[in-house]
Design a protein around this motif. Structure first.
Motif, PDB file in Angstrom:
ATOM      1  N   UNK A 101       0.836  -1.206   0.000  1.00 16.33           N
ATOM      2  CA  UNK A 101       0.000   0.000   0.000  1.00 16.33           C
ATOM      3  C   UNK A 101       0.869   1.253   0.000  1.00 16.33           C
ATOM      4  N   UNK A 102       1.956   1.225   0.766  1.00 20.32           N
ATOM      5  CA  UNK A 102       2.864   2.375   0.771  1.00 20.32           C
ATOM      6  C   UNK A 102       3.589   2.508  -0.567  1.00 20.32           C
ATOM      7  N   UNK A 103       4.015   1.392  -1.154  1.00 18.55           N
ATOM      8  CA  UNK A 103       4.664   1.463  -2.469  1.00 18.55           C
ATOM      9  C   UNK A 103       3.731   2.125  -3.481  1.00 18.55           C
ATOM     10  N   UNK A 104       2.469   1.695  -3.488  1.00 22.03           N
ATOM     11  CA  UNK A 104       1.503   2.246  -4.442  1.00 22.03           C
ATOM     12  C   UNK A 104       1.263   3.733  -4.215  1.00 22.03           C
ATOM     13  N   UNK A 105       1.467   4.178  -2.976  1.00 20.82           N
ATOM     14  CA  UNK A 105       1.288   5.601  -2.646  1.00 20.82           C
ATOM     15  C   UNK A 105       2.559   6.419  -2.870  1.00 20.82           C
ATOM     16  N   UNK A 106       3.635   5.753  -3.325  1.00 24.66           N
ATOM     17  CA  UNK A 106       4.864   6.474  -3.626  1.00 24.66           C
ATOM     18  C   UNK A 106       5.858   6.542  -2.486  1.00 24.66           C
ATOM     19  N   UNK A 107       5.788   5.580  -1.558  1.00 24.20           N
ATOM     20  CA  UNK A 107       6.698   5.549  -0.420  1.00 24.20           C
ATOM     21  C   UNK A 107       7.520   4.263  -0.431  1.00 24.20           C
ATOM     22  N   UNK A 108       8.825   4.393  -0.217  1.00 26.29           N
ATOM     23  CA  UNK A 108       9.638   3.206   0.044  1.00 26.29           C
ATOM     24  C   UNK A 108       9.295   2.728   1.447  1.00 26.29           C
ATOM     25  N   UNK A 109       9.406   1.420   1.672  1.00 24.83           N
ATOM     26  CA  UNK A 109       8.993   0.866   2.958  1.00 24.83           C
ATOM     27  C   UNK A 109      10.175   0.221   3.669  1.00 24.83           C
ATOM     28  N   UNK A 110      10.345   0.590   4.933  1.00 25.62           N
ATOM     29  CA  UNK A 110      11.364   0.005   5.803  1.00 25.62           C
ATOM     30  C   UNK A 110      10.685  -0.446   7.091  1.00 25.62           C
ATOM     31  N   UNK A 111      11.100  -1.589   7.609  1.00 24.69           N
ATOM     32  CA  UNK A 111      10.600  -2.067   8.903  1.00 24.69           C
ATOM     33  C   UNK A 111      11.796  -2.348   9.799  1.00 24.69           C
ATOM     34  N   UNK A 112      11.668  -1.964  11.058  1.00 28.19           N
ATOM     35  CA  UNK A 112      12.759  -2.146  12.003  1.00 28.19           C
ATOM     36  C   UNK A 112      12.328  -3.126  13.088  1.00 28.19           C
ATOM     37  N   UNK A 113      12.919  -4.312  13.090  1.00 26.80           N
ATOM     38  CA  UNK A 113      12.751  -5.230  14.214  1.00 26.80           C
ATOM     39  C   UNK A 113      13.745  -4.795  15.281  1.00 26.80           C
ATOM     40  N   UNK A 114      13.217  -4.235  16.359  1.00 28.63           N
ATOM     41  CA  UNK A 114      14.030  -3.604  17.390  1.00 28.63           C
ATOM     42  C   UNK A 114      14.839  -4.631  18.185  1.00 28.63           C
ATOM     43  N   UNK A 115      15.863  -4.167  18.888  1.00 28.81           N
ATOM     44  CA  UNK A 115      16.702  -5.083  19.681  1.00 28.81           C
ATOM     45  C   UNK A 115      15.823  -5.932  20.608  1.00 28.81           C
ATOM     46  N   UNK A 116      16.168  -7.190  20.750  1.00 29.81           N
ATOM     47  CA  UNK A 116      15.476  -8.155  21.612  1.00 29.81           C
ATOM     48  C   UNK A 116      14.091  -8.519  21.097  1.00 29.81           C
ATOM     49  N   UNK A 117      13.753  -8.064  19.903  1.00 30.09           N
ATOM     50  CA  UNK A 117      12.406  -8.287  19.384  1.00 30.09           C
ATOM     51  C   UNK A 117      12.448  -8.908  17.990  1.00 30.09           C
ATOM     52  N   UNK A 118      11.433  -9.701  17.656  1.00 31.36           N
ATOM     53  CA  UNK A 118      11.300 -10.232  16.311  1.00 31.36           C
ATOM     54  C   UNK A 118      12.545 -10.942  15.838  1.00 31.36           C
ATOM     55  N   UNK A 119      12.987 -10.594  14.635  1.00 32.84           N
ATOM     56  CA  UNK A 119      14.200 -11.188  14.074  1.00 32.84           C
ATOM     57  C   UNK A 119      15.400 -10.982  14.990  1.00 32.84           C
ATOM     58  N   UNK A 120      15.441  -9.833  15.659  1.00 36.01           N
ATOM     59  CA  UNK A 120      16.568  -9.508  16.530  1.00 36.01           C
ATOM     60  C   UNK A 120      16.441 -10.142  17.916  1.00 36.01           C
ATOM     61  N   UNK A 121      15.327 -10.798  18.181  1.00 37.64           N
ATOM     62  CA  UNK A 121      15.120 -11.434  19.472  1.00 37.64           C
ATOM     63  C   UNK A 121      15.371 -12.928  19.474  1.00 37.64           C
ATOM     64  N   UNK A 122      15.708 -13.492  18.316  1.00 36.86           N
ATOM     65  CA  UNK A 122      15.963 -14.931  18.236  1.00 36.86           C
ATOM     66  C   UNK A 122      17.171 -15.272  19.110  1.00 36.86           C
ATOM     67  N   UNK A 123      16.988 -16.174  20.067  1.00 34.69           N
ATOM     68  CA  UNK A 123      18.056 -16.545  20.981  1.00 34.69           C
ATOM     69  C   UNK A 123      18.146 -15.685  22.220  1.00 34.69           C
ATOM     70  N   UNK A 124      17.395 -14.582  22.255  1.00 30.66           N
ATOM     71  CA  UNK A 124      17.442 -13.723  23.442  1.00 30.66           C
ATOM     72  C   UNK A 124      16.662 -14.378  24.574  1.00 30.66           C
ATOM     73  N   UNK A 125      17.113 -14.203  25.805  1.00 29.90           N
ATOM     74  CA  UNK A 125      16.560 -14.977  26.924  1.00 29.90           C
ATOM     75  C   UNK A 125      15.099 -14.673  27.188  1.00 29.90           C
ATOM     76  N   UNK A 126      14.648 -13.437  26.910  1.00 31.32           N
ATOM     77  CA  UNK A 126      13.245 -13.065  27.138  1.00 31.32           C
ATOM     78  C   UNK A 126      12.834 -12.051  26.076  1.00 31.32           C
ATOM     79  N   UNK A 127      12.438 -12.528  24.891  1.00 32.14           N
ATOM     80  CA  UNK A 127      12.136 -11.614  23.782  1.00 32.14           C
ATOM     81  C   UNK A 127      11.106 -10.551  24.158  1.00 32.14           C
ATOM     82  N   UNK A 128      11.346  -9.352  23.644  1.00 27.81           N
ATOM     83  CA  UNK A 128      10.494  -8.173  23.847  1.00 27.81           C
ATOM     84  C   UNK A 128      10.536  -7.646  25.278  1.00 27.81           C
TER      85      UNK A 128
END
Length: 399
Positions: A101-128
């Motif tokens: 939806x953002x691409x169609x509206x003319x915006x590049x899209x970036x997503x940030x998986x924050x430290x200890x969360x999501x992709x960055x939380x794999x292996x962390x002792x208590x994600x999020x």
């Protein structure tokens, strides 16, 4: 002679061009979403707010990186404008149709998986389990630097969902001029409970967070921690593990139910299990990154959230346009699956609307009939109405 400048992540020009040759592009790797999505690791400084968490992950399409020009430096981006998405708690970016939806509206899209969360939380002792959301300022600033300085976008919008919505408004209030607009999807601006529970519960959670920050709060909406027994030391940590220690995911028995076992009926987690394909829903996200039941809420995390929510109530003075979207109805315990598909079963939409007036002078609130907590996961055509509202508002406000 005028000097060449490039914007920094806070929007303040700084001298550029001193280097005699362009630096090599940072490494990106194929993302779990598959092509054309790629992921870039952002190293972060260790902090007591998330001890041991050492990186965040920026996700974007491969085409977001401008092709080098004749001089070897990055060329013009395919979209002048960009959006940076901040996920909620017990969540990660997987909603590619939001990006479309953002691409169609003319915006590049970036997503940030924050430290200890999501992709960055794999292996962390208590994600999020982050005790102060401001610890994420480091990776947000770096993501904005990459978006503006490396990829050349002149306009950036923050888009935050739930806890990510609280994160977005705290960032925007703390860093005037860093983004051009803020758009919120069911932001967590207030605890979903009565005023009495919020007041007395906050005091006890603050006490618990000092005595035993790893204490698991079973139900933050009702704050069972109000019971006097909850003030006693807990056994929520793995035996022999000090507070803040890194463990392998899954060694804490309270973390979640392994995805290869039967986690129980839909009523255990009506929101996620109404939506996920495993229980007959529409969506098929990775249950290792967004599990059901969710990763536990601990006293230290909740105390940090309540501190920031009190800041919201005192007023943030955000100096750019803000869009707040949420459902028209809240759903409580005992509702049916059909009802859960038409309301927010996580937060109170009334409290979202009420708290939105403290964000800034230019705030638009739009309620989406039939929306669920993450409006992007609402059944069709409700999600299309939300996406049209979002992109239409951006077109109206930013041109």
């Amino acid at each position: 002679m005028a000097s060449t400048t490039t914007p920094d992540p806070l929007g303040h020009p700084s001298p550029a061009g001193a280097a005699s040759a362009p630096e090599p592009l940072p490494e990106t790797v194929p993302d779990i979403l598959g092509e054309p999505w790629v992921a870039r690791t952002i190293p972060v400084t260790d902090s007591p707010a998330a001890p041991g968490a050492d990186h965040a992950v920026l996700v974007h399409q491969r085409g977001a990186v401008p092709a080098p020009g004749p001089d070897g430096r990055p060329g013009t981006p395919r979209h002048e404008r960009a959006v940076l998405y901040l996920h909620g708690r017990n969540d990660y970016f997987f909603q590619t149709w939001l990006a479309d939806a953002f691409f169609d509206a003319g915006y590049e899209f970036y997503a940030l998986d924050l430290r200890a969360c999501g992709r960055a939380g794999v292996g962390y002792w208590s994600p999020h389990d982050v005790r102060d959301l401001r610890v994420h300022d480091e990776e947000i600033a770096e993501a904005l630097r990459i978006i503006r300085s490396e990829h050349g976008h002149s306009t950036v919008v923050l888009n935050g969902h739930s806890t990510g919505g609280l994160q977005a408004v705290i960032w925007a209030g703390d860093h005037p001029g860093s983004v051009e607009a803020v758009t919120l999807n069911s932001p967590w601006l207030q605890l979903n409970s009565s005023g009495l529970v919020r007041s007395y519960g906050s005091a006890l959670v603050d006490l618990l967070s000092r005595r035993d920050p790893d204490r698991i709060i079973d139900n933050p909406a009702e704050l069972k921690a109000l019971e006097p027994a909850e003030a006693a030391p807990s056994e929520s940590r793995t035996e022999g593990a000090p507070a803040g220690s890194r463990q392998q995911a899954g060694t804490d028995a309270a973390t979640t139910v392994p995805v290869d076992t039967d986690p129980g009926p839909i009523e255990v987690d009506i929101y996620a299990r109404t939506l996920h394909r495993r229980w007959g829903g529409e969506w098929d996200w990775d249950l290792a990154l967004k599990p059901s039941p969710s990763f536990p809420v601990r006293a230290g995390f909740l105390a940090g959230i309540r501190r920031l929510q009190r800041e919201v109530h005192h007023g943030l003075g955000i100096d750019v346009p803000v869009l707040v979207c949420c459902s028209t109805a809240s759903g409580g315990p005992g509702i049916s699956r059909q009802e859960a598909l038409r309301c927010d079963t996580v937060l109170s939409v009334e409290q979202i609307v009420e708290r939105s007036r403290f964000l800034g002078e230019d705030v638009t609130v739009v309620q989406i009939p039939g929306g669920v907590h993450d409006l992007v996961l609402s059944p069709s055509p409700v999600r299309e109405e939300y996406l049209s509202t979002l992109t239409g508002w951006l077109s109206e406000r930013l041109g």
